[in-house]
Design a protein around this motif. Structure first.
Motif, PDB file in Angstrom:
ATOM      1  N   GLU A   4       0.836  -1.199   0.000  1.00 42.19           N
ATOM      2  CA  GLU A   4       0.000   0.000   0.000  1.00 42.19           C
ATOM      3  C   GLU A   4       0.869   1.247   0.000  1.00 42.19           C
ATOM      4  OE1 GLU A   4      -3.508   0.664   1.403  1.00 42.19           O
ATOM      5  OE2 GLU A   4      -4.227  -1.378   1.214  1.00 42.19           O
ATOM      6  N   GLY A   5       0.535   2.184  -0.885  1.00 48.33           N
ATOM      7  CA  GLY A   5       1.227   3.465  -0.891  1.00 48.33           C
ATOM      8  C   GLY A   5       2.572   3.458  -1.574  1.00 48.33           C
ATOM      9  N   ILE A   6       2.877   2.422  -2.384  1.00 46.17           N
ATOM     10  CA  ILE A   6       4.148   2.356  -3.103  1.00 46.17           C
ATOM     11  C   ILE A   6       3.874   2.301  -4.601  1.00 46.17           C
ATOM     12  CG2 ILE A   6       6.126   0.898  -3.671  1.00 46.17           C
ATOM     13  CD1 ILE A   6       6.637   2.269  -1.145  1.00 46.17           C
ATOM     14  N   GLN A   7       4.540   3.152  -5.362  1.00 45.34           N
ATOM     15  CA  GLN A   7       4.518   3.067  -6.816  1.00 45.34           C
ATOM     16  C   GLN A   7       5.962   3.102  -7.302  1.00 45.34           C
ATOM     17  OE1 GLN A   7       1.952   5.712  -9.140  1.00 45.34           O
ATOM     18  NE2 GLN A   7       3.538   5.807 -10.743  1.00 45.34           N
ATOM     19  N   VAL A   8       6.348   2.077  -8.047  1.00 46.91           N
ATOM     20  CA  VAL A   8       7.710   1.982  -8.574  1.00 46.91           C
ATOM     21  C   VAL A   8       7.657   2.005 -10.093  1.00 46.91           C
ATOM     22  CG1 VAL A   8       9.845   0.637  -8.646  1.00 46.91           C
ATOM     23  CG2 VAL A   8       8.427   0.624  -6.579  1.00 46.91           C
ATOM     24  N   ASP A   9       8.318   2.976 -10.686  1.00 46.44           N
ATOM     25  CA  ASP A   9       8.431   3.063 -12.140  1.00 46.44           C
ATOM     26  C   ASP A   9       9.800   2.533 -12.555  1.00 46.44           C
ATOM     27  OD1 ASP A   9       5.948   4.161 -12.485  1.00 46.44           O
ATOM     28  OD2 ASP A   9       6.649   6.225 -12.547  1.00 46.44           O
ATOM     29  N   THR A  10       9.855   1.850 -13.689  1.00 46.24           N
ATOM     30  CA  THR A  10      11.113   1.301 -14.188  1.00 46.24           C
ATOM     31  C   THR A  10      11.513   2.002 -15.482  1.00 46.24           C
ATOM     32  OG1 THR A  10      10.037  -0.426 -15.497  1.00 46.24           O
ATOM     33  CG2 THR A  10      10.552  -0.947 -13.206  1.00 46.24           C
ATOM     34  N   PHE A  11      12.805   1.947 -15.794  1.00 42.51           N
ATOM     35  CA  PHE A  11      13.277   2.491 -17.054  1.00 42.51           C
ATOM     36  C   PHE A  11      14.553   1.774 -17.471  1.00 42.51           C
ATOM     37  CE2 PHE A  11      14.826   5.169 -13.621  1.00 42.51           C
ATOM     38  CZ  PHE A  11      16.162   5.385 -13.915  1.00 42.51           C
ATOM     39  N   ALA A  12      14.789   1.767 -18.782  1.00 45.24           N
ATOM     40  CA  ALA A  12      15.950   1.079 -19.349  1.00 45.24           C
ATOM     41  C   ALA A  12      17.217   1.904 -19.161  1.00 45.24           C
ATOM     42  CB  ALA A  12      15.719   0.807 -20.836  1.00 45.24           C
ATOM     43  N   THR A  13      18.345   1.214 -18.971  1.00 45.25           N
ATOM     44  CA  THR A  13      19.647   1.862 -18.816  1.00 45.25           C
ATOM     45  C   THR A  13      20.708   0.987 -19.472  1.00 45.25           C
ATOM     46  OG1 THR A  13      20.303   0.732 -16.769  1.00 45.25           O
ATOM     47  CG2 THR A  13      18.905   2.694 -16.534  1.00 45.25           C
ATOM     48  N   GLY A  14      21.957   1.380 -19.297  1.00 46.73           N
ATOM     49  CA  GLY A  14      23.077   0.574 -19.763  1.00 46.73           C
ATOM     50  C   GLY A  14      23.459  -0.515 -18.788  1.00 46.73           C
ATOM     51  N   ALA A  15      22.643  -0.731 -17.761  1.00 50.34           N
ATOM     52  CA  ALA A  15      22.790  -1.815 -16.782  1.00 50.34           C
ATOM     53  C   ALA A  15      23.825  -1.505 -15.699  1.00 50.34           C
ATOM     54  CB  ALA A  15      23.049  -3.149 -17.463  1.00 50.34           C
ATOM     55  N   SER A  16      24.511  -2.542 -15.210  1.00 49.68           N
ATOM     56  CA  SER A  16      25.151  -2.540 -13.889  1.00 49.68           C
ATOM     57  C   SER A  16      26.032  -1.340 -13.560  1.00 49.68           C
ATOM     58  CB  SER A  16      25.967  -3.818 -13.715  1.00 49.68           C
ATOM     59  OG  SER A  16      25.129  -4.945 -13.727  1.00 49.68           O
ATOM     60  N   VAL A  17      27.062  -1.069 -14.362  1.00 50.83           N
ATOM     61  CA  VAL A  17      27.988   0.011 -14.029  1.00 50.83           C
ATOM     62  C   VAL A  17      27.259   1.347 -14.011  1.00 50.83           C
ATOM     63  CG1 VAL A  17      30.055   1.258 -14.761  1.00 50.83           C
ATOM     64  CG2 VAL A  17      29.977  -1.242 -14.941  1.00 50.83           C
ATOM     65  N   GLN A  18      26.477   1.579 -15.027  1.00 45.69           N
ATOM     66  CA  GLN A  18      25.723   2.824 -15.099  1.00 45.69           C
ATOM     67  C   GLN A  18      24.730   2.935 -13.938  1.00 45.69           C
ATOM     68  OE1 GLN A  18      22.647   3.866 -18.309  1.00 45.69           O
ATOM     69  NE2 GLN A  18      24.554   4.760 -19.058  1.00 45.69           N
ATOM     70  N   ASN A  19      24.111   1.815 -13.590  1.00 45.84           N
ATOM     71  CA  ASN A  19      23.122   1.841 -12.514  1.00 45.84           C
ATOM     72  C   ASN A  19      23.734   2.212 -11.172  1.00 45.84           C
ATOM     73  OD1 ASN A  19      21.228   1.150 -14.386  1.00 45.84           O
ATOM     74  ND2 ASN A  19      20.844  -0.914 -13.604  1.00 45.84           N
ATOM     75  N   MET A  20      24.941   1.746 -10.894  1.00 39.87           N
ATOM     76  CA  MET A  20      25.578   2.116  -9.635  1.00 39.87           C
ATOM     77  C   MET A  20      25.826   3.620  -9.588  1.00 39.87           C
ATOM     78  SD  MET A  20      25.436  -0.760  -8.247  1.00 39.87           S
ATOM     79  CE  MET A  20      26.039  -0.160  -6.669  1.00 39.87           C
ATOM     80  N   ARG A  21      26.094   4.224 -10.732  1.00 41.34           N
ATOM     81  CA  ARG A  21      26.273   5.680 -10.780  1.00 41.34           C
ATOM     82  C   ARG A  21      24.932   6.396 -10.644  1.00 41.34           C
ATOM     83  NH1 ARG A  21      31.406   6.661 -11.729  1.00 41.34           N
ATOM     84  NH2 ARG A  21      32.693   5.220 -12.966  1.00 41.34           N
ATOM     85  N   VAL A  22      23.881   5.795 -11.180  1.00 37.63           N
ATOM     86  CA  VAL A  22      22.552   6.395 -11.114  1.00 37.63           C
ATOM     87  C   VAL A  22      22.066   6.517  -9.661  1.00 37.63           C
ATOM     88  CG1 VAL A  22      20.106   5.939 -11.664  1.00 37.63           C
ATOM     89  CG2 VAL A  22      21.832   5.794 -13.447  1.00 37.63           C
ATOM     90  N   LEU A  23      22.561   5.668  -8.776  1.00 38.29           N
ATOM     91  CA  LEU A  23      22.203   5.784  -7.358  1.00 38.29           C
ATOM     92  C   LEU A  23      22.615   7.129  -6.784  1.00 38.29           C
ATOM     93  CD1 LEU A  23      23.036   2.318  -5.725  1.00 38.29           C
ATOM     94  CD2 LEU A  23      20.781   3.384  -5.914  1.00 38.29           C
ATOM     95  N   GLU A  24      23.676   7.720  -7.347  1.00 38.66           N
ATOM     96  CA  GLU A  24      24.194   8.978  -6.802  1.00 38.66           C
ATOM     97  C   GLU A  24      23.677  10.215  -7.512  1.00 38.66           C
ATOM     98  OE1 GLU A  24      28.263   8.233  -4.449  1.00 38.66           O
ATOM     99  OE2 GLU A  24      28.476   8.971  -6.491  1.00 38.66           O
ATOM    100  N   GLY A  25      23.263  10.073  -8.765  1.00 32.24           N
ATOM    101  CA  GLY A  25      22.807  11.257  -9.486  1.00 32.24           C
ATOM    102  C   GLY A  25      22.540  10.950 -10.932  1.00 32.24           C
ATOM    103  N   ALA A  26      21.982  11.911 -11.646  1.00 33.45           N
ATOM    104  CA  ALA A  26      21.665  11.737 -13.056  1.00 33.45           C
ATOM    105  C   ALA A  26      22.941  11.509 -13.860  1.00 33.45           C
ATOM    106  CB  ALA A  26      20.916  12.956 -13.584  1.00 33.45           C
ATOM    107  N   VAL A  27      22.852  10.642 -14.880  1.00 34.32           N
ATOM    108  CA  VAL A  27      23.985  10.361 -15.751  1.00 34.32           C
ATOM    109  C   VAL A  27      23.543  10.478 -17.204  1.00 34.32           C
ATOM    110  CG1 VAL A  27      25.034   8.809 -14.068  1.00 34.32           C
ATOM    111  CG2 VAL A  27      23.545   7.876 -15.848  1.00 34.32           C
ATOM    112  N   GLU A  28      24.511  10.588 -18.090  1.00 34.64           N
ATOM    113  CA  GLU A  28      24.229  10.651 -19.516  1.00 34.64           C
ATOM    114  C   GLU A  28      24.421   9.269 -20.134  1.00 34.64           C
ATOM    115  OE1 GLU A  28      23.163  13.229 -21.425  1.00 34.64           O
ATOM    116  OE2 GLU A  28      22.938  14.390 -19.579  1.00 34.64           O
ATOM    117  N   ASN A  29      23.497   8.874 -20.999  1.00 36.61           N
ATOM    118  CA  ASN A  29      23.587   7.604 -21.704  1.00 36.61           C
ATOM    119  C   ASN A  29      23.222   7.824 -23.160  1.00 36.61           C
ATOM    120  OD1 ASN A  29      23.765   4.757 -22.184  1.00 36.61           O
ATOM    121  ND2 ASN A  29      21.538   4.642 -22.083  1.00 36.61           N
ATOM    122  N   GLU A  30      24.245   7.818 -24.030  1.00 39.12           N
ATOM    123  CA  GLU A  30      24.041   7.995 -25.465  1.00 39.12           C
ATOM    124  C   GLU A  30      23.194   9.238 -25.761  1.00 39.12           C
ATOM    125  OE1 GLU A  30      22.477   4.386 -27.048  1.00 39.12           O
ATOM    126  OE2 GLU A  30      24.311   3.248 -26.667  1.00 39.12           O
ATOM    127  N   GLY A  31      23.558  10.332 -25.119  1.00 37.99           N
ATOM    128  CA  GLY A  31      22.895  11.599 -25.371  1.00 37.99           C
ATOM    129  C   GLY A  31      21.633  11.830 -24.573  1.00 37.99           C
TER     130      GLY A  31
END
Length: 347
Positions: free
Chosen positions: A73-100
């Motif tokens: 109850e009270g949780i909504q999780v949205d998903t989105f595609a990324t470059g996977a593992s290495v990029q995702n660890m950086r995404v935990l800290e802030g916005a990143v650029e992926n192919e523009g």
């Protein structure tokens, strides 16, 4: 263009509250739904960074997010595609650029356990650009075994990694766990990925197509078993998997990175692969940061394992409580996850 902004646009209140301000150690804010008079359940909006659309993370992450939304109850999780593992660890800290494209900061990410440990230690792909606060990374639990599969055509003369010298080889998208592992495997055989092969960096869906069309000689992929992309290409082109239980791998890659272990893929898993093949596995793991609320983390973990039977993806049967904390290495468990595992007798 920015990826993963739907939640932020949907709720100005969250944007103003700074739900994605994890680098400032601010936990996600709750907001009341439209028309709420204060008596209705507040909704916490979270984002889950997955992987490429042709891999396992993206569809699996979508199913897990749906299960969370249906059962918490009270949780909504949205998903989105990324470059996977290495990029995702950086995404935990802030916005990143992926192919523009700009990818928003995310409260939840899927990543290979070995990559997460490299992020924590500032090694491998994080050596030159370490995370600002790697000590904030927290593990929630393993999702399924991540298996390295090196695919060649069944009629190919390629019998081992050493035979890839001078060949056209798909090693995975830049910043992906596949690329990190592929480079390490090639280097275990004394091959320089930038000099000794013709390296391509497609997603595995495109890599499998290129292999089937004869445009490349081999394709690396860290995938589930069976992997949909390999099943698809083997429907019209018999394939083989290269063995990775070799002296070169054991004395090189596995000696340097104990997060790897040997896994047997049964014969007949793919058309053309008649005999069992020993390869390498790590874990696809769910990560967050210390900023995530303890009760929210507890519920995310509890619901994922207790409702794993509702996952329709082929790896759903591999989402198991008993393997939830295998191979986590030096990454700390989130207190909410730890509480759940202690209740279940896992810790």
């Amino acid at each position: 263009m920015s990826v993963g902004r739907r939640t932020m646009r949907a709720s100005a209140a969250i944007a103003l509250a700074g739900v994605v301000g994890l680098s400032a150690c601010a936990a996600p804010e709750d907001t009341e739904g439209p028309g709420s008079g204060g008596g209705e359940e507040e909704t916490t909006f979270l984002q889950l960074a997955t992987g490429s659309t042709g891999g396992t993370y993206y569809p699996l992450g979508g199913e897990i997010a749906q299960i969370w939304g249906d059962n918490i109850e009270g949780i909504q999780v949205d998903t989105f595609a990324t470059g996977a593992s290495v990029q995702n660890m950086r995404v935990l800290e802030g916005a990143v650029e992926n192919e523009g494209e700009s990818i928003d900061q995310s409260e939840l990410v899927m990543a290979i356990n070995g990559v997460a440990n490299q992020a924590l230690a500032g090694e491998g792909p994080f050596a030159d650009e370490p995370l600002a606060n790697p000590g904030d990374i927290r593990a929630l639990g393993n999702i399924y075994p991540e298996v390295m599969q090196v695919v060649v055509s069944a009629d190919s003369d390629i019998e081992s990694i050493a035979d890839l010298e001078g060949m056209n080889v798909e090693i995975g998208p830049p910043g992906s766990g596949t690329e990190v592992a592929a480079r390490a495997i090639l280097e275990s055989y004394g091959l320089d990925p930038d000099e000794d092969i013709n390296a391509f960096d497609s997603t595995f869906g495109d890599a499998a197509t290129a292999l089937g069309d004869g445009q490349v000689d081999a394709a690396f992929g860290i995938l589930s078993v069976p992997a949909a992309g390999i099943v698809e290409v083997s429907a019209s082109n018999d394939v083989r998997l290269l063995p990775l239980d070799t002296e070169e791998i054991e004395s090189g890659l596995m000696a340097d990175d104990p997060s790897y272990s040997i896994l047997e893929i049964p014969g007949g898993t793919y058309n053309g692969q008649d005999e069992p093949v020993n390869t390498l596995t790590q874990w696809a793991t769910l990560y967050t940061t210390s900023a995530l609320d303890e009760d929210t983390a507890y519920e995310l973990v509890r619901v994922m394992y207790e409702n794993a039977g509702d996952i329709g993806h082929d790896v759903g049967s591999q989402v198991l409580l008993e393997t939830a904390i295998d191979g986590l290495g030096d990454v700390e468990l989130h207190p909410g996850a730890q509480r759940y595992y202690e209740e279940q007798g896992i810790l």
